[in-house]
Scaffold this motif. Structure first.
Motif, short mmCIF file in Angstrom:
data_model
loop_
_atom_site.label_atom_id
_atom_site.label_comp_id
_atom_site.label_asym_id
_atom_site.label_seq_id
_atom_site.Cartn_x
_atom_site.Cartn_y
_atom_site.Cartn_z
N ASP A 133 20.20 23.98 -23.94
CA ASP A 133 21.12 22.85 -23.84
C ASP A 133 20.47 21.51 -24.18
O ASP A 133 21.17 20.51 -24.39
N GLY A 134 19.16 21.46 -24.21
CA GLY A 134 18.48 20.21 -24.53
C GLY A 134 16.98 20.42 -24.54
O GLY A 134 16.48 21.52 -24.25
N PHE A 135 16.25 19.37 -24.87
CA PHE A 135 14.79 19.47 -24.92
C PHE A 135 14.18 18.09 -24.84
O PHE A 135 14.84 17.07 -25.07
N GLU A 136 12.91 18.07 -24.49
CA GLU A 136 12.07 16.88 -24.64
C GLU A 136 10.82 17.32 -25.37
O GLU A 136 10.39 18.47 -25.24
N HIS A 145 15.36 22.97 -22.08
CA HIS A 145 16.20 23.09 -20.89
C HIS A 145 17.27 24.14 -21.17
O HIS A 145 18.08 23.98 -22.09
N SER A 147 20.53 26.83 -20.11
CA SER A 147 21.83 26.70 -19.45
C SER A 147 21.83 27.19 -18.01
O SER A 147 22.73 26.83 -17.24
N THR A 151 13.60 25.80 -17.23
CA THR A 151 12.95 25.14 -18.36
C THR A 151 11.82 26.01 -18.87
O THR A 151 11.36 26.94 -18.18
N ARG A 166 24.47 22.68 -31.63
CA ARG A 166 24.41 21.55 -30.70
C ARG A 166 23.05 20.88 -30.74
O ARG A 166 22.93 19.67 -30.54
N LEU A 167 22.02 21.66 -30.99
CA LEU A 167 20.67 21.09 -31.04
C LEU A 167 20.49 20.18 -32.26
O LEU A 167 19.68 19.25 -32.22
N ARG A 169 22.44 17.94 -33.33
CA ARG A 169 22.83 16.56 -33.00
C ARG A 169 21.66 15.74 -32.48
O ARG A 169 21.58 14.54 -32.68
N ALA A 170 20.75 16.41 -31.77
CA ALA A 170 19.63 15.70 -31.13
C ALA A 170 18.60 15.22 -32.14
O ALA A 170 17.80 14.33 -31.82
#
Length: 412
Positions: A133-136, A145, A147, A151, A166-167, A169-170
């Protein structure tokens, strides 16, 4: 095999994601594939392999497995409202030249996904029912990260999460639109096969820029495709609606179409799956940012009309894995080389999609449909499609050649 083993996360367990796992594990890396579906998504419509995609599968040692699952589709017929063929273009099975509307290598997406999974499951960690769903990230690592709230720390994150990634977009600039649209929409599903469903794909043109295709892939099932030209906000938005709303939309657009439309609409609700999409290409300036890189349709979707969507995913995975395997200690260079090497091929297959020609193949009036069928019938009578295919020097991917094997032959 490299001595510099990376911890790599692949988001998406489709064709491109599993092809990446195949080559990267053979390069000595520890690969995790996160797939948002609860199990292997071995479903979907019929796909084909062409040109460089066939060669990519051959280099994986999987061509015989693919041959064992091929769909028997002998050609494409353009039919009238009574189901009578007005013109038929047969597949080019000569092994030379360019494939026609039907490839020599037609296979169900689910069968190809299962073949790739069987080739990777022993060396790859698969996490089902889990999306990224996301990352740093910083210069040393990526923290993903998931769902489920967990992590994970990795050296590289590869987004192979499809056309609607979705990734992606980041890593795109704010407000960037990755899509190149052609004003065409498609839905497809399965219905029970009946006696008149042959191994020739039927294409039925309907006034209003609409088209129905029927193709049968096994003794029990037939695939149905509704395709239409429409540039409306409603059509673009429908693909994000609940399936029941999508089905109502498509039924409403095609209910008056004739031929076997009633049968096809009735079969929507009992189909094992239903998929609705806008035909679009993904065209973006850069496929990576730091330790995050896009692959497959997330990076360079060519659209079904290119005939090279699956082949593009396989080739892209081959090139990306090869660059990572060759330079695991210098990912910046590896990812730059991935783009430099693959872009000419992607540009070629995306350029195969010509909106003007697509519109020509989806006439808006009955008179234009009659003219199209008459012209196609004459061309088939003169054997023009067959001769053009056989004597073409290149298939849809052009003369671009696959680079050296992603891993030494003895390591594979």
């Amino acid at each position: 095999m490299t001595n510099h083993s990376l911890r790599i996360l692949v988001a998406g367990g489709g064709v491109a994601g599993q092809a990446l796992a195949f080559w990267l594990t053979r390069g000595g890396h520890r690969v995790t594939v996160a797939e948002r579906f609860p199990a292997l998504r071995a479903s979907g419509a019929q796909v084909d392999l062409r040109g460089q995609g066939i060669e990519a599968i051959r280099r994986m040692g999987l061509l015989e497995a693919v041959r064992g699952k091929l769909v028997d589709e002998a050609g494409v017929a353009f039919i009238d409202a009574h189901g009578r063929a007005k013109a038929t273009i047969m597949a080019n099975t000569s092994g030379r030249g360019r494939q026609t509307l039907t490839s020599e290598y037609e296979i169900m997406r689910g069968d190809l996904v299962r073949i790739l999974h069987d080739a990777t499951k022993d060396d790859t960690e698969y996490l089902f029912d889990r999306s990224v769903d996301g990352f740093e990230q910083d210069e040393h690592r990526v923290v993903a990260h998931f769902s489920d709230g967990s992590t994970g720390e990795f050296d590289l994150l590869i987004a192979a999460d499809g056309q609607g990634s979705r990734l992606r977009r980041a890593i795109l600039p704010d407000g960037a639109d990755p899509y190149w649209r052609v004003g065409i929409h498609m839905a497809y599903w399965f219905v029970p096969r009946i006696a008149s469903d042959s191994n020739i794909r039927d294409t039925y043109m309907v006034p209003g820029g609409r088209q129905i295709m029927r193709r049968s892939h096994n003794p029990a099932e037939t695939q149905v495709y509704f395709v239409m030209r429409e540039e409306s906000a409603e059509a673009s938005a429908i693909h994000r609606q609940p399936v029941e709303v999508q089905q109502e939309f498509w039924a409403g657009r095609f209910r008056d179409a004739g031929w076997q439309t009633e049968r096809f609409i009735d079969g929507m609700t009992t189909s094992p799956f239903f998929y609705s999409q806008e035909i679009a290409q993904v065209r973006i300036d850069s496929w990576s940012r730091g330790r995050v890189v896009l692959a497959g349709d997330a990076a360079h979707c060519a659209s079904p009309y290119s005939g090279m969507g699956i082949s593009g995913g396989l080739v892209g995975a081959y090139v990306l894995a090869g660059e990572i395997n060759r330079r695991p200690h210098d990912l910046t260079t590896a990812l730059a080389n991935y783009e430099t090497t693959l872009r000419p091929f992607i540009n070629q297959i995306q350029a195969e999609v010509n909106p003007r020609l697509l519109r020509l193949g989806m006439p808006t009036s009955q008179a234009a449909i009659d003219a199209f069928q008459a012209t196609t019938a004459l061309a088939c009578f003169l054997h023009i499609p067959d001769l053009t295919a056989r004597f073409a020097k290149e298939d849809r991917g052009g003369g671009w050649q696959l680079p050296a094997n992603p891993v030494p032959i003895h390591a594979a």
